[in-house]
Each structure stands twice: as C-alpha cells, then as structure tokens.
Design a protein around this motif. Structure first.
Motif, PDB file in Angstrom:
ATOM      1  N   ARG A 514       1.174  68.083 -27.551  1.00 47.07           N
ATOM      2  CA  ARG A 514       2.379  68.498 -28.274  1.00 47.07           C
ATOM      3  C   ARG A 514       3.230  67.262 -28.523  1.00 47.07           C
ATOM      4  NH1 ARG A 514       7.097  70.461 -25.883  1.00 47.07           N
ATOM      5  NH2 ARG A 514       5.908  70.599 -23.935  1.00 47.07           N
ATOM      6  N   GLU A 515       3.495  66.999 -29.804  1.00 42.66           N
ATOM      7  CA  GLU A 515       4.220  65.780 -30.185  1.00 42.66           C
ATOM      8  C   GLU A 515       5.720  66.006 -30.090  1.00 42.66           C
ATOM      9  OE1 GLU A 515       4.469  64.165 -34.368  1.00 42.66           O
ATOM     10  OE2 GLU A 515       3.042  62.727 -33.488  1.00 42.66           O
ATOM     11  N   CYS A 516       6.405  65.084 -29.395  1.00 44.44           N
ATOM     12  CA  CYS A 516       7.852  65.181 -29.199  1.00 44.44           C
ATOM     13  C   CYS A 516       8.491  63.860 -29.654  1.00 44.44           C
ATOM     14  CB  CYS A 516       8.200  65.455 -27.731  1.00 44.44           C
ATOM     15  SG  CYS A 516       7.487  66.970 -27.066  1.00 44.44           S
ATOM     16  N   PRO A 517       9.110  63.834 -30.831  1.00 45.49           N
ATOM     17  CA  PRO A 517       9.754  62.596 -31.286  1.00 45.49           C
ATOM     18  C   PRO A 517      11.029  62.307 -30.511  1.00 45.49           C
ATOM     19  CG  PRO A 517      10.148  64.351 -32.853  1.00 45.49           C
ATOM     20  CD  PRO A 517       9.211  64.922 -31.830  1.00 45.49           C
ATOM     21  N   LEU A 518      11.252  61.047 -30.233  1.00 46.59           N
ATOM     22  CA  LEU A 518      12.470  60.647 -29.543  1.00 46.59           C
ATOM     23  C   LEU A 518      13.590  60.442 -30.562  1.00 46.59           C
ATOM     24  CD1 LEU A 518      11.183  58.118 -26.856  1.00 46.59           C
ATOM     25  CD2 LEU A 518      11.404  60.589 -26.718  1.00 46.59           C
ATOM     26  N   PRO A 519      14.809  60.795 -30.219  1.00 46.31           N
ATOM     27  CA  PRO A 519      15.921  60.714 -31.183  1.00 46.31           C
ATOM     28  C   PRO A 519      16.244  59.264 -31.550  1.00 46.31           C
ATOM     29  CG  PRO A 519      16.738  61.241 -28.998  1.00 46.31           C
ATOM     30  CD  PRO A 519      15.245  61.328 -28.917  1.00 46.31           C
ATOM     31  N   GLU A 520      16.652  59.104 -32.817  1.00 42.47           N
ATOM     32  CA  GLU A 520      17.046  57.788 -33.317  1.00 42.47           C
ATOM     33  C   GLU A 520      18.516  57.753 -33.726  1.00 42.47           C
ATOM     34  OE1 GLU A 520      14.486  56.370 -36.409  1.00 42.47           O
ATOM     35  OE2 GLU A 520      12.698  57.258 -35.511  1.00 42.47           O
ATOM     36  N   GLN A 521      19.058  58.903 -34.147  1.00 43.30           N
ATOM     37  CA  GLN A 521      20.437  58.938 -34.627  1.00 43.30           C
ATOM     38  C   GLN A 521      21.361  59.444 -33.528  1.00 43.30           C
ATOM     39  OE1 GLN A 521      19.977  61.413 -38.151  1.00 43.30           O
ATOM     40  NE2 GLN A 521      20.195  59.594 -39.443  1.00 43.30           N
TER      41      GLN A 521
END
Length: 540
Positions: A514-521
């Motif tokens: 399960r892909e979980c992107p890390l926040p950038e903004q």
C-alpha cells in the motif's frame, strides 16, 4: 738611468703578479651551495687527472657553473640519503643475499631520481610513445633486478626477506599512477607487510636485527608517501610550460649535462648604484607628477608629513579636479553592450597607453574558475572495499555484473557515493548506511543498528527486509521505500524532499503493498501568538 729601468721592471712584474691573482680569483668564483668538498659536482673526481704529481693546478680548466636542482629533487635525495641508505646499511650487516638485494634497491631509487630530473626538464610525452618507455627503461631494469634475486634463490633461508623487498620495490611504480599515487604506495606496503610480518614473527625471539631490518624497510614507504604528498599529490608533473624535448632531456641526464647559471652577483663594494625608478604614468594628459628629489625620497613638508593643505586646495577647485580623467568609451560599458556580459573580460580600448596596460595587467588575476560539473569530470574507476570497519562503494555506473553484494557485520558502516543505476544488496545486520550524490540507486538491506542517511540522491529506492530504526532523507527528489512487517516502527525524516513514497505491506502475504506518499506542503499560521504548522490536505 739603470736604477730607473730596474724600478720599472720591478713595477711591471708586480703588476703582472697582481693581475694574475685577480684573474685566478675571478675564475674560481662559484656558488658554495653547488660545491662538494670545495669543488663543484663532477669535478672533484677528475682532479687527479688534471693535476699531475707535483704540478697542482698548472693545467686546471676554468670551473663551470652548475644549475640548482629543484626542491623536489633535493627532497628525493633526502629520502635516498635517509631511510633508504639506512636500510642498505642494515642489510649490509645481515650480509649475503639480503645485502645484494638492498644494493639493487639503492640503484633502483637512483634510477627513479634520473626519471624525476627528466620530468623537471622535459615536456610530458605520450605514455604510449617509445621515448616514454625509454625514459622508464633503466628504472624498470633496476626493479627487475631486485625481483630476479628473489626468483633465483627460492630455496634460501632468507626467502621471506627477499620476497618482502621484491614485493615492496613495486612502490617505485607510483610515477605512473594518477590521480592518487599515495594510495598505490599504501597498497604495495600491504603486500610487502604480508611477508615482512612473517620475518618479524620468525625472528622476534631469535635476532632483533632482522626485526629492525623489516621496520627499516617499512619506514621507506612512510617517507616516500610523505614525499609524494608534498610534491606529486595528484601524480607526476612535467615541465610543459618551458620544457625541452623528452629525448633531449633524457640525453642531458644520461650524459650529466647541465644548464649554465647566471654569474654570481658582484660584491657591494664594486656594484654600481641602481638606476632611478621610472616616472609615474600619466593618464590622458593629466598633470605630471612632482619631480623626484636627488636624495631619492619623495618631497614632503612639515618634517616628513603629507601636506594636507594642498589636498584641500585641489578639492576646492570643484569640477576641474576631475577634468583630466578619461571618459569611459560606450563600447566597453556592459549595460550598453549585452554581449559583454557573457564574457569574463572587457576588451581593452584601442587608444590605451602602454603604461595603463601594464598597470591593469598587474592589478591581479581574474576570478577563480568554477569547478567542472559532475558530468564533465574525469571518471574514476569503481571501487568496493573494506577499509577498517567501513565499506566504501563508489564510482559504479550501471555495473555489467548486476547487483553488488556486501557481506557486512554488526560493526560495519557503509558509505555509498557517486554511483549511478546501481543495485546494492547488504547481507546480514550492519551498523549504518550513508548514501551521498548518487542517482537511481536501489538498496536492499536485512537490518541495521542505526540509520540510513540519504543526501542529494534522486530516484532512490530501498527495501527493508528486517528492521531499520531510522531513515533520513535530505534533498532527495523522488524516493520509494518498501518496509517489511518487522520494520513498521521505522521513523522517516525528510528535509527539502519531494515525491517520497513509503510502501507498507498488506495484511496478508498475498496482499499488495500500500503506497503512502509523504506530505510536501506545510501550512503555517499564528494562533495565540504561536506559529502552528499543519499538513495541507487536498479533498476530492
């Protein structure tokens, strides 16, 4: 009348004697630093041939002036006369084959000295050219003689001694290594120590002279490394600026020819007075400078202090003070000529006086050159080795063998740098991993004690099979991290990163990650006098 003739004859003889003595003194004037035992190099051995018995100096030739050797050659002579000569003396005490081989070592160092002298005189030849091989010929022959003694005496009781020196004489090959010849010498030292330590182990309780002999040989390596770091840290340098042809330089060294030096300066008693300094330059018909007084010191008033009244008088003239200054030509103004902004220098005006050109040439050099970009730098050979407790992996670019494997242990740290399109497999549990300036590197690890630190490495991928406490990403553009069931407690720190995705395992083995992107903004607001930062969430 006869008395006057006798006095005149006596006076003439005295004048001839004085003239002869002055001529002898002028001919014998030499720099004392270029003399050995009161004679210049190469002359003291020929004194017996020049002066017959009972006739000292009757037919002596006028002495020659010899060039001063560069500092690099003087320091190499210090290496030979220091640790190398000490090693030869210790070998002579052991005697036999050891002494014969040490003499060959001394001849090999002497041959390398000739090579170094050639490099100070000659322009750099092509390494594949016959003249370059001719320059190396004597050194290769002397190094081969050292190895031949070992090969011809394999059954000798001092075979380990002979092998130590035979392996170590390869240190003289540093002259062909670029850009880090000291690393090569250190590698040769490791080969020599393999056999030298056998000698120490065998004789440490029997004869300490053999132990001291091995340690004396090791000291040559340390001295040579220091010498290389001081004079040739990136490899041999040649005299490309004003050097001569390599064949001519080799001939001069082989025949002992030297360049004549300028004559020594005259004594202060007979030296003429120096000429007066040139006049100061005039700028575009400006007022001439005040004349220099006869005593050579600038004019002054009030007991040597500057006459500030004259300065204020000049300033009171108003705009006429700057009337003699040169007006800048529009062709040299960068704000009116955009094409000049692309170059590092402004073309000089055609009507510029020679004095102004000389002044501008002495004003100092331009700005330093910017370093070459990474893709224009010379590629270094790939390297994967264990240095103490640190694995070093560098300079791999899409290796043809596929995946690199490292057998690590719990006290090993791993440094991966300047690699491209490389997959690395870390076996067993290691201490820590650092990745720096890599592109498209994939990492598969079992477990770590500490952390994975990734800096300036775009398109990075990593899979954790065991446990990793911390992952730190700094200036990473695009990274994919796969965590295993045992590493769900891993902490991920990011700084100046983008497109970072952490993939978590599914509930069952058959489930996909399960892909979980890390926040950038990040949104920051002030609430109650305190700055509060929140992750920006996008709905929809």
């Amino acid at each position: 009348m006869s008395n006057h003739m006798n006095n005149l004859t006596t006076l003439i003889k005295r004048l001839e004697a004085a003239t002869s003595r002055l001529e002898d003194m002028a001919q014998s004037t030499l720099d004392p630093t270029a003399m050995t035992n009161g004679l210049p190099p190469g002359v003291e051995g020929a004194v017996d041939d020049i002066d017959g018995p009972g006739q000292p100096g009757d037919s002596a030739k006028p002495p020659q002036a010899f060039e001063v050797l560069p500092a690099s050659i003087d320091d190499f002579d210090a290496v030979i006369n220091g640790d190398v000569k000490t090693f030869v003396n210790m070998s002579d005490e052991l005697g036999g084959l050891v002494a014969n081989q040490a003499s060959a070592v001394l001849r090999a160092f002497a041959a390398q000295r000739k090579f170094l002298i050639v490099t100070t005189k000659s322009k750099k030849p092509d390494k594949q050219s016959p003249i370059f091989m001719e320059i190396l010929k004597e050194l290769q022959s002397m190094m081969g003689a050292v190895s031949d003694i070992r090969e011809a005496n394999r059954g000798s009781p001092v075979f380990n001694h002979l092998t130590t020196v035979s392996e170590g004489i390869a240190m003289l090959g540093w002259i062909t290594i670029e850009p880090k010849p000291t690393d090569y010498v250190k590698d040769v030292l490791g080969s020599a120590q393999f056999y030298g330590n056998r000698v120490i182990k065998e004789y440490k309780d029997k004869d300490h002279a053999h132990v001291a002999w091995v340690q004396g040989f090791y000291r040559i390596f340390k001295t040579l490394i220091s010498y290389i770091e001081q004079h040739y840290s990136t490899g041999i340098t040649w005299n490309n600026k004003d050097g001569i042809d390599p064949e001519q330089a080799l001939h001069q060294v082989q025949t002992g020819q030297t360049f004549p030096r300028s004559p020594p300066p005259q004594s202060s008693a007979s030296a003429p007075a120096p000429p007066p300094p040139p006049p100061l330059p005039q700028f575009d018909n400006g007022p001439p400078p005040p004349p220099m007084p006869q005593n050579g010191t600038p004019s002054s008033s009030r007991g040597g202090t500057t006459d500030m009244g004259a300065v204020f008088d000049e300033l009171s003239k108003g705009e006429s003070v700057t009337s003699h200054l040169r007006k800048v030509d529009p062709s040299t103004q960068t704000h009116k000529n955009p094409s000049l902004r692309n170059s590092s220098a402004v073309p000089p005006p055609t009507n510029r006086s020679p004095s102004q050109s000389s002044l501008s040439s002495r004003a100092g050099s331009g700005p330093s050159k910017k370093p070459k970009p990474e893709n224009m730098r010379t590629k270094k050979p790939p390297r994967k080795e264990l240095d103490g407790n640190k694995w070093i992996v560098e300079n791999y670019d899409n290796p043809p063998d596929g995946m690199l494997e490292i057998e690590a242990s719990i006290n090993h740290s791993i440094l991966i740098t300047r690699c491209t399109k490389t997959t690395i497999r870390i076996l067993n549990k290691a201490n820590a991993i650092s990745i720096d300036n890599c592109t498209q590197v994939s990492l598969v690890i079992d477990s770590l004690v500490s952390a994975v630190d990734v800096i300036k490495s775009p398109r990075f991928e990593m899979q954790v099979l065991g446990t990793v406490p911390t992952i730190m990403l700094d200036q990473v553009d695009g990274a994919t991290v796969y965590l295993g069931p045992e590493s769900l407690g891993t902490e991920v720190f990011t700084s100046k990163c983008s497109a970072i995705n952490v993939n978590l395992p599914g509930g069952d083995e058959e489930d996909d990650y399960r892909e979980c992107p890390l926040p950038e903004q990040i949104r920051s607001v002030v609430r109650g006098g305190v700055v509060v930062s929140e992750i920006v969430e996008h709905a929809g």
